[in-house]
Design a protein around this motif. Structure first.
Motif, PDB file in Angstrom:
ATOM      1  N   GLU A 156       0.843  -1.198   0.000  1.00 33.29           N
ATOM      2  CA  GLU A 156       0.000   0.000   0.000  1.00 33.29           C
ATOM      3  C   GLU A 156       0.877   1.246   0.000  1.00 33.29           C
ATOM      4  O   GLU A 156       1.740   1.418   0.863  1.00 33.29           O
ATOM      5  CB  GLU A 156      -0.905   0.007   1.232  1.00 33.29           C
ATOM      6  CG  GLU A 156      -1.861   1.188   1.298  1.00 33.29           C
ATOM      7  CD  GLU A 156      -2.780   1.101   2.497  1.00 33.29           C
ATOM      8  OE1 GLU A 156      -3.960   0.752   2.313  1.00 33.29           O
ATOM      9  OE2 GLU A 156      -2.309   1.360   3.625  1.00 33.29           O
ATOM     10  N   ALA A 157       0.664   2.132  -0.991  1.00 34.36           N
ATOM     11  CA  ALA A 157       1.412   3.396  -1.043  1.00 34.36           C
ATOM     12  C   ALA A 157       1.262   4.132   0.281  1.00 34.36           C
ATOM     13  O   ALA A 157       0.171   4.210   0.849  1.00 34.36           O
ATOM     14  CB  ALA A 157       0.905   4.252  -2.194  1.00 34.36           C
ATOM     15  N   SER A 158       2.372   4.669   0.789  1.00 33.57           N
ATOM     16  CA  SER A 158       2.361   5.272   2.122  1.00 33.57           C
ATOM     17  C   SER A 158       3.389   6.400   2.180  1.00 33.57           C
ATOM     18  O   SER A 158       4.393   6.382   1.462  1.00 33.57           O
ATOM     19  CB  SER A 158       2.689   4.206   3.178  1.00 33.57           C
ATOM     20  OG  SER A 158       2.611   4.731   4.479  1.00 33.57           O
ATOM     21  N   ASP A 159       3.143   7.362   3.055  1.00 32.66           N
ATOM     22  CA  ASP A 159       4.068   8.490   3.205  1.00 32.66           C
ATOM     23  C   ASP A 159       4.236   8.846   4.679  1.00 32.66           C
ATOM     24  O   ASP A 159       3.819   9.923   5.125  1.00 32.66           O
ATOM     25  CB  ASP A 159       3.548   9.696   2.411  1.00 32.66           C
ATOM     26  CG  ASP A 159       4.551  10.840   2.360  1.00 32.66           C
ATOM     27  OD1 ASP A 159       5.707  10.652   2.775  1.00 32.66           O
ATOM     28  OD2 ASP A 159       4.154  11.939   1.907  1.00 32.66           O
ATOM     29  N   PRO A 160       4.840   7.964   5.468  1.00 33.09           N
ATOM     30  CA  PRO A 160       4.979   8.230   6.900  1.00 33.09           C
ATOM     31  C   PRO A 160       5.859   9.438   7.199  1.00 33.09           C
ATOM     32  O   PRO A 160       5.605  10.176   8.153  1.00 33.09           O
ATOM     33  CB  PRO A 160       5.606   6.936   7.434  1.00 33.09           C
ATOM     34  CG  PRO A 160       6.312   6.344   6.253  1.00 33.09           C
ATOM     35  CD  PRO A 160       5.444   6.670   5.079  1.00 33.09           C
ATOM     36  N   LYS A 161       6.882   9.662   6.383  1.00 32.66           N
ATOM     37  CA  LYS A 161       7.754  10.815   6.616  1.00 32.66           C
ATOM     38  C   LYS A 161       7.012  12.111   6.332  1.00 32.66           C
ATOM     39  O   LYS A 161       7.196  13.110   7.038  1.00 32.66           O
ATOM     40  CB  LYS A 161       9.001  10.714   5.742  1.00 32.66           C
ATOM     41  CG  LYS A 161       9.928   9.560   6.108  1.00 32.66           C
ATOM     42  CD  LYS A 161      11.165   9.554   5.236  1.00 32.66           C
ATOM     43  CE  LYS A 161      12.111   8.415   5.595  1.00 32.66           C
ATOM     44  NZ  LYS A 161      13.334   8.423   4.749  1.00 32.66           N
ATOM     45  N   GLY A 162       6.157  12.101   5.301  1.00 29.64           N
ATOM     46  CA  GLY A 162       5.369  13.285   4.996  1.00 29.64           C
ATOM     47  C   GLY A 162       4.408  13.633   6.115  1.00 29.64           C
ATOM     48  O   GLY A 162       4.222  14.813   6.450  1.00 29.64           O
ATOM     49  N   LEU A 163       3.792  12.613   6.714  1.00 30.52           N
ATOM     50  CA  LEU A 163       2.870  12.848   7.817  1.00 30.52           C
ATOM     51  C   LEU A 163       3.606  13.417   9.019  1.00 30.52           C
ATOM     52  O   LEU A 163       3.138  14.373   9.656  1.00 30.52           O
ATOM     53  CB  LEU A 163       2.155  11.552   8.193  1.00 30.52           C
ATOM     54  CG  LEU A 163       1.154  11.663   9.345  1.00 30.52           C
ATOM     55  CD1 LEU A 163       0.055  12.665   9.018  1.00 30.52           C
ATOM     56  CD2 LEU A 163       0.553  10.299   9.669  1.00 30.52           C
TER      57      LEU A 163
END
Length: 337
Positions: A156-163
């Motif tokens: 699943e595409a994810s952006d934990p650093k962006g959050l």
């Protein structure tokens, strides 16, 4: 309004997960696990880098009531998802590389969890989120358990650093940012105190709700008023409940808290109709308690009301402590939501 800012800030000191000893212990566990992975993963497994994510990196951690401290770590493997069409295969390799006698390791749907047992109960745990990365730099989270059906084993595409970046830079003013983090911690402890079992809202949902609806509140002297900031925020959440129809629950009131980054999912979507009703009712009770505390004249009376919502770490001052602080605080209404 009674002068209770000191009691709020003392409460924050009591629940804030910022103790050097605990953080050092978690960092030590993390570093041991990362080294074990580097030593034990086979040559056929791509190399990886790691980073901290979750409340540890967002500076919103709360001391857990059960003493089970945790840290979330992201593992970015140098491969795209085509290398492991079934992401659980890579999660198994991670588990097997760190599964030793002095810790227990389990594959959960969003991560691999490493538990450290002390005195017959879990004292610490480390959640390892496993990611692949494509040529554009987009991260994909490995989701699925060993017994998951094929359709639930996905990247699943994810952006934990962006959050993390969004949460950590919500306000430019350092005092506003500090109040924002305090209030997130207050609501997380309220969650721990008021809920038990799977019906509790996710901590990350509360953090994103703050990102979406929280507004700082300071009086005319420039001093923070956490009581009003909390009251405004809770009311803003209640104002955003809408009637929605679902086949499993019919028409009922729901609060949507979408992630502002990939995968943009609603963090409240898995709450059942009954769970959502319970959440709304508990938020209403919190709102009413905050309003009652605001209407009290004496700090000790206000704190008795607040303690029922936030738990035993919210202390009620002795009358002698507050005898000189009964004058109503002068507040600014310009920042109220």
């Amino acid at each position: 309004m009674p002068a209770v800012q000191k009691q709020f800030e003392d409460f924050h000191k009591a629940i804030c997960f910022d103790e050097d000893d605990e953080k050092a212990a978690l960092r030590e566990k993390r570093d041991i696990i990362i080294k074990a992975l580097g030593d034990n993963l086979g040559d056929d497994v791509p190399t990886f880098t790691n980073f901290n994510q979750g409340s540890y990196s967002m500076h919103t951690g709360v001391v857990p009531l059960d003493g089970n401290f945790d840290i979330d770590v992201g593992l970015i493997f140098d491969c795209n998802q085509d290398k492991y069409p079934d992401p659980v295969v890579l999660k198994k390799k991670v588990r097997d590389a760190i599964n030793t006698n002095f810790r227990t390791v389990e594959i959960r749907r969003p991560c691999v969890t490493v538990n450290y047992i002390s005195g017959g109960k879990t004292a610490y745990h480390v959640d390892l989120a496993v990611y692949s990365q494509d040529a554009s730099g987009t991260l994909y989270l490995a989701k699925g358990k060993e017994n998951s059906a094929e359709e639930h084993r996905i990247w699943e595409a994810s952006d934990p650093k962006g959050l993390t970046k969004l949460v950590c830079s919500a306000f430019e003013d350092s005092e506003e940012q500090a109040q924002y983090r305090r209030c997130i911690r207050y609501l997380k402890r309220w969650r721990h105190w008021q809920f038990s079992g799977p019906g509790a809202p996710l901590s990350i949902a509360l953090t994103v709700a703050a990102l979406k609806w929280f507004k700082p509140n300071f009086n005319t002297s420039g001093k923070p008023v956490d009581l009003l900031a909390m009251l405004d925020w809770v009311q803003a959440m209640l104002d955003n409940f809408v009637s929605e129809y679902r086949e499993d629950g019919g028409w009922h009131m729901r609060l949507s808290v979408p992630l502002p980054v990939q995968p943009y999912t609603d963090l409240m979507s898995k709450r059942t109709a009954a769970q959502m009703k319970d959440f709304k009712e508990r938020l209403e009770s919190l709102r009413d308690a905050l309003q009652k505390a605001y209407d009290e004249e004496l700090p000790e009376d206000a704190c008795k009301v607040l303690k029922k919502q936030f738990g035993d770490d919210f202390k009620v001052p002795e009358k002698a402590e507050t005898a000189k602080m009964v004058a109503p605080a002068v507040i600014s209404t310009g920042n109220s939501a």
